[in-house]
Structures are given as structure tokens and as C-alpha cells.
Design a protein around this motif. Structure first.
Motif, PDB file in Angstrom:
ATOM      1  N   ALA A  57      71.575  47.045  56.609  1.00  0.00           N
ATOM      2  CA  ALA A  57      70.591  48.036  57.038  1.00  0.00           C
ATOM      3  C   ALA A  57      69.834  47.569  58.278  1.00  0.00           C
ATOM      4  O   ALA A  57      69.505  48.373  59.155  1.00  0.00           O
ATOM      5  N   GLU A  58      69.547  46.276  58.345  1.00  0.00           N
ATOM      6  CA  GLU A  58      68.780  45.723  59.474  1.00  0.00           C
ATOM      7  C   GLU A  58      69.658  45.454  60.691  1.00  0.00           C
ATOM      8  O   GLU A  58      69.245  45.702  61.810  1.00  0.00           O
ATOM      9  N   ARG A  59      70.815  44.874  60.448  1.00  0.00           N
ATOM     10  CA  ARG A  59      71.728  44.485  61.534  1.00  0.00           C
ATOM     11  C   ARG A  59      73.156  44.614  61.039  1.00  0.00           C
ATOM     12  O   ARG A  59      73.625  43.759  60.299  1.00  0.00           O
ATOM     13  N   PRO A  60      73.874  45.650  61.438  1.00  0.00           N
ATOM     14  CA  PRO A  60      75.245  45.816  60.957  1.00  0.00           C
ATOM     15  C   PRO A  60      76.165  44.667  61.379  1.00  0.00           C
ATOM     16  O   PRO A  60      77.171  44.409  60.759  1.00  0.00           O
ATOM     17  N   GLU A  61      75.830  44.015  62.435  1.00  0.00           N
ATOM     18  CA  GLU A  61      76.569  42.835  62.888  1.00  0.00           C
ATOM     19  C   GLU A  61      75.540  41.724  62.944  1.00  0.00           C
ATOM     20  O   GLU A  61      74.483  41.908  63.518  1.00  0.00           O
ATOM     21  N   PRO A  62      75.655  40.648  62.373  1.00  0.00           N
ATOM     22  CA  PRO A  62      76.789  39.938  61.779  1.00  0.00           C
ATOM     23  C   PRO A  62      77.057  40.319  60.320  1.00  0.00           C
ATOM     24  O   PRO A  62      76.394  41.185  59.773  1.00  0.00           O
ATOM     25  N   ALA A  63      78.006  39.615  59.698  1.00  0.00           N
ATOM     26  CA  ALA A  63      78.400  39.891  58.320  1.00  0.00           C
ATOM     27  C   ALA A  63      77.905  38.778  57.393  1.00  0.00           C
ATOM     28  O   ALA A  63      77.807  37.625  57.805  1.00  0.00           O
ATOM     29  N   LEU A  64      77.594  39.161  56.154  1.00  0.00           N
ATOM     30  CA  LEU A  64      77.211  38.180  55.138  1.00  0.00           C
ATOM     31  C   LEU A  64      78.440  37.942  54.260  1.00  0.00           C
ATOM     32  O   LEU A  64      78.814  38.790  53.459  1.00  0.00           O
ATOM     33  N   TYR A  65      79.085  36.804  54.476  1.00  0.00           N
ATOM     34  CA  TYR A  65      80.312  36.449  53.766  1.00  0.00           C
ATOM     35  C   TYR A  65      79.963  35.778  52.431  1.00  0.00           C
ATOM     36  O   TYR A  65      79.248  34.780  52.420  1.00  0.00           O
TER      37      TYR A  65
ATOM     38  N   GLY B 243      73.343  44.550  51.389  1.00  0.00           N
ATOM     39  CA  GLY B 243      72.828  45.859  51.796  1.00  0.00           C
ATOM     40  C   GLY B 243      71.636  45.754  52.733  1.00  0.00           C
ATOM     41  O   GLY B 243      71.544  46.494  53.720  1.00  0.00           O
ATOM     42  N   GLU B 244      70.723  44.833  52.434  1.00  0.00           N
ATOM     43  CA  GLU B 244      69.548  44.637  53.291  1.00  0.00           C
ATOM     44  C   GLU B 244      69.959  44.199  54.695  1.00  0.00           C
ATOM     45  O   GLU B 244      69.430  44.692  55.689  1.00  0.00           O
TER      46      GLU B 244
END
Length: 187
Positions: A55-63, A51-52
Motif C-alpha cells: 500500500a505504501e510502496r508497490p516497489e520493492p517486494a517483501l520476500y 499488504g502494508e
């Protein structure tokens, strides 16, 4: 009695494929390691981090739990709790991906100090040796967050530790400000 030959990565991968889905195995610095599953607090911390980052950067993704080839020669296999990379980065990959293009790895301690003390430094150094720019450690025992960056020679040259509740600056290429107040709820 003679010393046994070290396990080859091909042998590890054969064992890992045969393991039940409920068991995650890693191979770091020539050692076979069973990765503990996420308990409720560890899972909640990972969800909070996702979520954090969104909120800060929609791209990239945390897999979550993406298998990575680690170490200088990519001879290791690790499954970080989180891997930050561009969206779609791992599409088409098999079980284990090259670390090229990975921006950050995330590890959350298990709550078992013996396991954490034994495994986490080896994994951190394997991530550095693979050239992963940033490594984030959420230490549930110490109630702290540590950011490692500037990988060089198989180690991270920079290390910053802050207690839960602090605002943590994660350097480029991640480039976000992480609020950690909520982590106190999972201590």
C-alpha cells in the motif's frame, strides 16, 4: 576433554541441503539453529506486513523466508521472516543470497520466549554486521514493534519501539509509515 572446532559454513550448507523441506535451518554466530515454522498468527502478521508495504510502496517486494548470507564476513546463514528488496532482486540466486541491496529484514517472534531471547539478538546483530540498513522486529510477547537502523560496527545505533496500535515510521531507505493497529488482532 578438548574443545571441538567450530562448524564451517560449508558443513552447515551440506546439513541444510540434506534436511527435510519441513525443517529450516540457520547458522548464526557459529551456531546451528532450527527456525520454527510460522504458526497462524505469525503467518497472518507477515501477510499484514506485505499488504502494508504494498500500500505504501508497490516497489520493492517483501520476500518471505529468503535465505541470506549474514555477518561481517558473510559466514552466517539466516532466513528472516521477511526481506525487503527490489522486485526481482534475488532472481538467479541459489538458496542463500548476498545481503547487498537488501533494504530491511523482518523478524516476527515465535511465541516461545526462550527461543526468541536466544536467537533474535544474534540474528539482529548479524543483519547489522552485514550492513542491512533497517531491521524490523514484531514482538508478539511484548505486543510491540521495534525498528533498528543505522548499522555500524556490527550493531544498530538507532532503536525505536512502539506498542501495537501505534503508527511506526520506518526510516530510509525503506521510508514508509507502518500502521500496526491490525497487529492487536493477532496478539
Amino acid at each position: 576433554m578438548g574443545r571441538e572446532a567450530p562448524m564451517l559454513v560449508e558443513e552447515f550448507e551440506r546439513i541444510e541441503r540434506a534436511a527435510p523441506e519441513t525443517v529450516w535451518l540457520e547458522f548464526v554466530h557459529g551456531r546451528l539453529v532450527v527456525k520454527p515454522g510460522a504458526d497462524g498468527a505469525r503467518g497472518a502478521i507477515l501477510v499484514h506486513l506485505v499488504g502494508e508495504f504494498l500500500a505504501e510502496r508497490p516497489e520493492p517486494a517483501l520476500y518471505p523466508y529468503r535465505g541470506l548470507k549474514v555477518g561481517a564476513g558473510r559466514e552466517g546463514r539466516a532466513r528472516p521472516d521477511g526481506t525487503l528488496a527490489p522486485g526481482g532482486h534475488f532472481a538467479g540466486d541459489g538458496e542463500w543470497s548476498e545481503p547487498d541491496g537488501v533494504l530491511m529484514t523482518v523478524e516476527i517472534t515465535t511465541g516461545d520466549p526462550d527461543t526468541d531471547r536466544r536467537d533474535l539478538p544474534d540474528k539482529r546483530d548479524a543483519y547489522a554486521a552485514a550492513g542491512i540498513p533497517v531491521h524490523l522486529l514484531v514482538d508478539r510477547d511484548d505486543h510491540s514493534v521495534t525498528v533498528y537502523s543505522e548499522p555500524e560496527g556490527g550493531m544498530y545505533r538507532s532503536r525505536t519501539t512502539r506498542p501495537y496500535g501505534a503508527v511506526v515510521e520506518i526510516p530510509d531507505p525503506v521510508g514508509i509509515t507502518l500502521r500496526t493497529e491490525k497487529l492487536k488482532d493477532y496478539a
